[in-house]
Design an enzyme around this catalytic site. Structure first.
Site, mmCIF file in Angstrom:
data_model
loop_
_atom_site.group_PDB
_atom_site.id
_atom_site.type_symbol
_atom_site.label_atom_id
_atom_site.label_comp_id
_atom_site.label_asym_id
_atom_site.label_seq_id
_atom_site.Cartn_x
_atom_site.Cartn_y
_atom_site.Cartn_z
ATOM 1 N N ASP A 20 0.837 -1.197 0.000
ATOM 2 C CA ASP A 20 0.000 0.000 0.000
ATOM 3 C C ASP A 20 0.878 1.255 0.000
ATOM 4 O O ASP A 20 1.943 1.271 0.615
ATOM 5 C CB ASP A 20 -0.894 -0.008 1.252
ATOM 6 C CG ASP A 20 -1.997 1.025 1.189
ATOM 7 O OD1 ASP A 20 -2.302 1.520 0.078
ATOM 8 O OD2 ASP A 20 -2.566 1.351 2.244
ATOM 9 N N HIS A 37 2.992 3.338 -9.100
ATOM 10 C CA HIS A 37 2.828 1.913 -9.384
ATOM 11 C C HIS A 37 4.094 1.332 -10.020
ATOM 12 O O HIS A 37 4.480 0.198 -9.720
ATOM 13 C CB HIS A 37 1.629 1.702 -10.307
ATOM 14 C CG HIS A 37 0.314 2.074 -9.675
ATOM 15 N ND1 HIS A 37 -0.019 1.709 -8.389
ATOM 16 C CD2 HIS A 37 -0.761 2.767 -10.157
ATOM 17 C CE1 HIS A 37 -1.230 2.163 -8.102
ATOM 18 N NE2 HIS A 37 -1.687 2.810 -9.154
ATOM 19 N N LEU A 131 11.596 -20.599 -3.372
ATOM 20 C CA LEU A 131 10.598 -19.717 -2.769
ATOM 21 C C LEU A 131 9.284 -19.919 -3.500
ATOM 22 O O LEU A 131 9.253 -19.972 -4.732
ATOM 23 C CB LEU A 131 11.031 -18.245 -2.872
ATOM 24 C CG LEU A 131 9.968 -17.186 -2.512
ATOM 25 C CD1 LEU A 131 9.644 -17.246 -1.018
ATOM 26 C CD2 LEU A 131 10.431 -15.781 -2.911
#
Length: 243
Positions: A20, A37, A131
């Protein structure tokens, strides 16, 4: 060679992150939201690498919520273009580094070319074990819970499930995260203190850490600090504490 963790604790098995602050980062610099962004994509890259270096087995990142479709059309278009860019530019590097990519969410709202790129990326990285990277796209936890309930009802009506077999485990097995452990740690950036329809069922006993850092500025050090705080928590799961 994998970098040795500077965190003096064992890492959580599963870290979830609500990314955020892209818009506020851009606004503070007099830039369009798109610029925030774009910088956020760089933070994704840093964080995935940091999680891998720190030995975190599962990392889930909230990329685009089901509510985000309500944003202005131009911003949604730009976000989808950034998603295309990420899928084209990052998958080879993820695969090289042993990262398995999975995407959870409602794919019916995504463009066909994006769905195809996701499917190819998931197939390419399927056997990687360094991962597990889960990206939540067009995702809403309430929607996920409703769909799991529908599936249980269908299974019951068709004789595949009896009422006595309904349990937390059988419900979890119908969620999008059915083969992923529940998050141990959930981090939200930008100072907001809510989980915004993200992994509601899965986060019943998750430790929450809220940091003031805006997502584009998030670094490995921020992740390390969150893991340190997590390791100082006394996780009781309803029992008597040990501290």
């Amino acid at each position: 060679m994998q970098e040795i963790s500077t965190v003096p604790y064992a890492p959580p098995k599963h870290v979830a992150i609500i990314m955020d602050g892209n818009g506020r980062w851009a606004k503070a610099r007099g830039l369009p939201r798109t610029a925030g962004h774009r910088k956020g994509v760089e933070a994704v890259r840093r964080t995935v690498e940091a999680a891998r270096e720190l030995g975190v087995p599962y990392l889930t990142m909230f990329g685009f919520s089901s509510e985000n479709w309500r944003r202005p059309e131009g911003e949604v278009f730009d976000l989808m273009q950034l998603l295309r860019f990420y899928l084209r530019s990052e998958i080879a590097e993820l695969h090289k580094n042993g990262v398995r990519l999975r995407v959870i969410g409602d794919r019916t709202k995504l463009s066909g070319d994006i769905v195809t790129m996701i499917e190819k990326a998931e197939e390419l990285t399927r056997n990687n074990k360094e991962l597990n990277l889960i990206i939540a796209l067009s995702y809403g936890a309430r929607q996920e819970i409703v769909e799991a309930t529908r599936q249980m009802v269908r299974d019951a009506l068709e004789g595949r499930l009896s009422p006595d077999e309904i349990s937390e485990e059988s419900f979890s097995a119908r969620l999008l995260t059915r083969d992923v452990p529940d998050p141990d740690l959930l981090v939200r950036t930008s100072g907001e203190q809510r989980i915004s329809n993200f992994l509601l069922w899965q986060s019943a006993y998750t430790e929450l850490v809220f940091v003031d850092t805006l997502w584009p500025d998030f670094t490995k050090r921020d992740l390390e600090d969150a893991i340190r705080e997590f390791n100082q928590r006394d996780r009781r799961y309803g029992a008597v504490g040990t501290r």
